[in-house]
Scaffold this motif. Structure first.
Motif, short mmCIF file in Angstrom:
data_model
loop_
_atom_site.label_atom_id
_atom_site.label_comp_id
_atom_site.label_asym_id
_atom_site.label_seq_id
_atom_site.Cartn_x
_atom_site.Cartn_y
_atom_site.Cartn_z
N ALA A 87 41.44 30.28 31.90
CA ALA A 87 42.39 29.15 31.88
C ALA A 87 42.09 28.19 30.72
O ALA A 87 42.84 27.25 30.49
N ARG A 88 40.97 28.42 30.03
CA ARG A 88 40.54 27.57 28.90
C ARG A 88 40.47 26.10 29.27
O ARG A 88 40.91 25.22 28.53
N VAL A 89 39.94 25.83 30.47
CA VAL A 89 39.72 24.44 30.87
C VAL A 89 38.23 24.12 30.68
O VAL A 89 37.40 25.02 30.59
N VAL A 90 37.93 22.82 30.60
CA VAL A 90 36.53 22.42 30.37
C VAL A 90 35.90 22.06 31.71
O VAL A 90 36.13 20.99 32.27
N ALA A 91 35.12 23.00 32.24
CA ALA A 91 34.46 22.78 33.53
C ALA A 91 33.29 23.73 33.68
O ALA A 91 33.35 24.88 33.23
N GLY A 92 32.24 23.22 34.33
CA GLY A 92 31.16 24.08 34.80
C GLY A 92 31.31 24.21 36.30
O GLY A 92 32.38 23.92 36.85
N VAL A 93 30.23 24.62 36.99
CA VAL A 93 30.30 24.67 38.45
C VAL A 93 29.07 23.98 39.05
O VAL A 93 28.02 23.89 38.41
N SER A 94 29.24 23.50 40.28
CA SER A 94 28.12 22.96 41.06
C SER A 94 27.95 23.86 42.28
O SER A 94 28.95 24.28 42.87
N VAL A 95 26.69 24.15 42.63
CA VAL A 95 26.48 25.01 43.81
C VAL A 95 25.44 24.38 44.75
O VAL A 95 24.56 23.65 44.31
N LYS A 96 25.61 24.71 46.02
CA LYS A 96 24.61 24.27 47.01
C LYS A 96 23.83 25.50 47.45
O LYS A 96 24.43 26.53 47.78
N LEU A 97 22.51 25.39 47.49
CA LEU A 97 21.71 26.56 47.88
C LEU A 97 22.02 26.99 49.31
O LEU A 97 21.94 28.16 49.64
N SER A 98 22.40 26.03 50.17
CA SER A 98 22.67 26.42 51.56
C SER A 98 23.99 27.18 51.68
O SER A 98 24.32 27.72 52.73
N GLN A 99 24.75 27.21 50.58
CA GLN A 99 25.99 27.98 50.58
C GLN A 99 25.74 29.43 50.18
O GLN A 99 26.49 30.33 50.52
N ILE A 129 22.77 22.68 40.23
CA ILE A 129 22.40 22.90 41.64
C ILE A 129 22.42 21.54 42.33
O ILE A 129 21.62 20.65 42.01
N ASP A 130 23.35 21.36 43.26
CA ASP A 130 23.42 20.11 44.04
C ASP A 130 22.13 19.95 44.85
O ASP A 130 21.47 20.93 45.17
N MET A 131 21.84 18.69 45.22
CA MET A 131 20.67 18.47 46.09
C MET A 131 21.17 18.14 47.49
O MET A 131 21.98 17.23 47.66
N GLU A 132 20.67 18.88 48.46
CA GLU A 132 21.07 18.64 49.85
C GLU A 132 20.01 17.78 50.53
O GLU A 132 19.24 17.10 49.86
N ASP A 133 19.97 17.77 51.86
CA ASP A 133 19.03 16.85 52.52
C ASP A 133 17.56 17.30 52.34
O ASP A 133 17.29 18.40 51.86
N SER A 134 16.64 16.41 52.78
CA SER A 134 15.24 16.57 52.34
C SER A 134 14.55 17.88 52.73
O SER A 134 13.65 18.30 52.00
N PRO A 135 14.93 18.56 53.82
CA PRO A 135 14.28 19.86 54.05
C PRO A 135 14.48 20.84 52.87
O PRO A 135 13.74 21.81 52.73
N PHE A 136 15.49 20.56 52.03
CA PHE A 136 15.78 21.46 50.90
C PHE A 136 15.20 20.98 49.56
O PHE A 136 15.31 21.71 48.57
N THR A 137 14.63 19.78 49.52
CA THR A 137 14.25 19.22 48.21
C THR A 137 13.25 20.12 47.49
O THR A 137 13.46 20.50 46.32
N GLU A 138 12.18 20.45 48.20
CA GLU A 138 11.09 21.21 47.56
C GLU A 138 11.57 22.59 47.09
O GLU A 138 11.31 23.00 45.96
N VAL A 139 12.29 23.28 47.96
CA VAL A 139 12.70 24.65 47.61
C VAL A 139 13.75 24.61 46.49
O VAL A 139 13.80 25.51 45.63
N THR A 140 14.56 23.57 46.47
CA THR A 140 15.57 23.47 45.40
C THR A 140 14.88 23.31 44.05
O THR A 140 15.21 24.00 43.07
N LEU A 141 13.88 22.41 44.00
CA LEU A 141 13.17 22.21 42.74
C LEU A 141 12.39 23.48 42.34
O LEU A 141 12.33 23.84 41.18
#
Ligand code: FAD
Length: 320
Positions: A87-99, A129-141
């Motif tokens: 589509a030649r639009v200017v966008a990246g994506v955001s993802v949640k690890l729990s998804q 990578i979005d940041m979810e609640d604190s149980p996910f902080t360490e594993v996300t990083l």
């Protein structure tokens, strides 16, 4: 108190079952969500792009506990990266690890993340990578750093939440690593043992982290947003709070950082006036555009952020 109740409701299946049956819920939610189809999202992005605003696309969904759903979400995100390109639009994506499977297994989630990053790298695009609640902080990083080591440094970024006490130290380390960071205040319920309980504490910490991020950007060579707008600079300041934005602009001027070595980020449907104003002032602006059928938890977090939204919702309930 009201915020905590709403954030609890955002995760409660019974509340979701009731609220998503009411058609007026979607009417109110659609202020914050581009639509339920890929096409709706692409149209919303094209509209933003026409105003000089970039986007990051979020295929809504979180807390997936089923293997097929995690694979389907991964596939959808990959498809969207291809569709953005076509589509030649200017966008990246955001993802949640729990998804994409972190609740099922770390290795499955890593594999899915790697597939998404590989596609983004091939298309010279970017994944936050979005940041979810604190149980996910360490594993996300942890997974974020693993992806950097695997060769995706210019393809992936992470989010830091100003409400967590640990964030200042996290950001100092991330700046030494030259990582791309989106700073936001934080949208979940966290206990006072690990997070600032008052808004004033969060705001103060936000400004403190802004300084570290902007100094870090300077020390890392003032990397600018890519000419096509897809790869963001090192700091992304994600807020609609005018005071935080003014503070950022003043600090940028003070240290002499180029305007395009940072970007402001806001959520779809919130403070459109401010989004356009900043873009006209020459700052890169990126809007987070969510789409999809799984809008309930995202929507209820938006209600929690601003009591006026809840009154608007309740007024619609009375009128229904
Ligand atoms: C691009 C982006 C990505 C984000 N990613 C994450 C993430 O990965 N993890 C995470 O925990 N959080 C994330 N957030 C949400 C963030 O943590 C806050 O919950 C949210 O941005 C509200 O905080 P604020 O900085 O706008 O400040 P606030 O002090 O809450 O609000 C400042 C002003 O902004 C306006 N405003 C704010 N929220 C709303 C709303 N819902 N409706 C209408 N007006 C509003 C109002 O005018 C308000 O006075 C993200 C936010 C943005 C902008």
């Amino acid at each position: 108190m009201l915020r905590s109740i709403l954030i609890y409701l955002s995760k409660a299946v019974w509340a979701r079952n009731i609220m998503t049956k009411w058609s007026f819920s979607w009417r109110v939610a659609s202020r914050f969500v581009a639509g339920d189809k890929q096409e709706d999202a692409i149209n919303a992005i094209a509209d933003l792009n026409s105003k000089g605003i970039n986007a990051t696309l979020d295929h809504l969904g979180e807390n997936v506990t089923n293997l097929d759903e995690a694979s389907a979400a991964t596939q959808e995100i990959i498809e969207m990266l291809e569709r953005i390109e076509r589509a030649r639009v200017v966008a990246g994506v955001s993802v949640k690890l729990s998804q994409i499977g972190i609740l099922l297994s770390e290795s499955l989630c890593e594999e899915n993340l790697r597939k998404i990053l590989e596609k983004a790298k091939e298309l010279k695009n970017f994944v936050r990578i979005d940041m979810e609640d604190s149980p996910f902080t360490e594993v996300t990083l942890k997974l974020f750093r693993r992806m950097i080591q695997a060769g995706y440094k210019d393809t992936v970024g992470v989010v830091i939440q100003a409400y967590l006490y640990r964030s200042e130290e996290d950001v100092k380390r991330l700046m030494k690593e030259g990582a791309r960071v989106r700073l936001c205040k934080g949208a979940y319920n966290e206990p006072p043992e690990i997070a600032f309980p008052e808004k004033s504490g969060v705001d103060q910490n936000f400004d403190q982290i802004v300084k570290i991020l902007l100094d870090g950007a300077l020390q890392n060579g003032s990397i600018k947003i890519s000419p096509d707008g897809k790869i963001p600079p090192i700091p992304a300041i994600g807020t609609h709070d005018q005071k935080r934005i003014e503070y950022t602009k003043q600090y940028v001027d003070m240290i002499g950082l180029s305007k395009d070595a940072l970007e402001f980020q806001m959520l779809y449907g919130i403070r459109r006036d401010l989004q356009e104003q900043l873009a006209k002032q020459g700052y890169p602006v990126r809007v987070y555009v969510p789409y999809g059928t799984e809008w309930y938890p995202y929507f209820v977090r938006r209600l929690a952020e601003r009591p006026a939204n809840l009154w608007f919702f309740l007024t619609n309930f009375v009128k229904k």
